[in-house]
Scaffold this motif. Structure first.
Motif, PDB file in Angstrom:
ATOM      1  N   GLN A 179      65.008  34.957  86.720  1.00  0.00           N
ATOM      2  CA  GLN A 179      65.651  34.730  88.022  1.00  0.00           C
ATOM      3  C   GLN A 179      64.615  34.601  89.139  1.00  0.00           C
ATOM      4  N   ASP A 197      64.084  31.143  91.227  1.00  0.00           N
ATOM      5  CA  ASP A 197      64.096  31.150  92.694  1.00  0.00           C
ATOM      6  C   ASP A 197      62.940  30.313  93.239  1.00  0.00           C
ATOM      7  N   ARG A 256      62.287  29.524  96.960  1.00  0.00           N
ATOM      8  CA  ARG A 256      62.555  30.880  97.458  1.00  0.00           C
ATOM      9  C   ARG A 256      61.567  31.880  96.870  1.00  0.00           C
TER      10      ARG A 256
END
Ligand SMILES: [Zn+2]
Length: 194
Positions: free
Chosen positions: A149, A153, A158
């Protein structure tokens, strides 16, 4: 093979949304090789191509970079329980399913020396391709799921510090600015000239 330069947050390259890999060619394989090399040199367990300023949906993960699991049955059992089978390159990942929550103190090679808690799914299932273009599905738990994850991202531009409070982020930004001043390319070149 080459170690690439890891971009330090808030470098604009880290904000770029990565594009899907279209051709599974030698260039992609050499990017993957470089990413593993770069990740090992920096003592990381995960790297996204975005972090070396290549805006492609490519991730490398190795949760056992020193190969300790073969001598430590408990670690081996832990990694097995996460669905982790060894170093992996993940191309064009798509989230198929996610469940549960856990809070993990995350770090990032693009934010050196900083760790902070982020809430993630405990389990994720992804569909992705290997560097040969072969599709696979993978279910990951715990740290393996967190790593996937975190890296996915990056592909969206991100960085984990964006989940933290503005106050914390400002402190981290100042630390990163100091770090950059201390280790500029000019500094390295000057040292080499001397
Ligand atoms: Zn990261």
């Amino acid at each position: 093979m080459a170690v690439r330069k890891i971009r330090i947050w808030p470098d604009p390259a880290l904000k770029e949304v990565a594009k899907k890999v279209q051709t599974f060619n030698a260039e992609l394989k050499s990017l993957v090789t470089d990413m593993f090399e770069t990740m090992y040199k920096a003592n990381g367990v995960g790297l996204a191509a975005t972090q070396v300023a290549v805006p492609l949906r490519v991730i490398t993960i190795d949760l056992d970079p020193n190969g300790q699991a073969k001598d430590e049955p408990d670690l081996k059992a832990d990694l097995d329980s996460m669905g982790y089978k060894g170093p992996i390159a993940i191309i064009n990942p798509e989230l198929v399913a996610a469940e549960g929550e856990l809070i993990w103190s995350e770090g990032c090679l693009s934010v050196p020396g900083i760790n902070d808690e982020v809430e993630r799914h405990e389990t994720v299932t992804i569909k992705a391709f290997d560097p040969d273009g072969k599709v696979f599905t993978l279910t990951a738990h715990n740290l393996f799921a967190v790593a996937i994850q975190h890296e996915m991202d990056h592909l969206e531009g991100r960085v984990f510090v964006e989940y933290l409070s503005k106050l914390k982020r400002d402190v981290i930004r100042r630390k990163m600015e100091r770090l950059k001043v201390e280790s500029t390319d000019d500094g390295v070149e000057a040292a080499q000239i001397v």
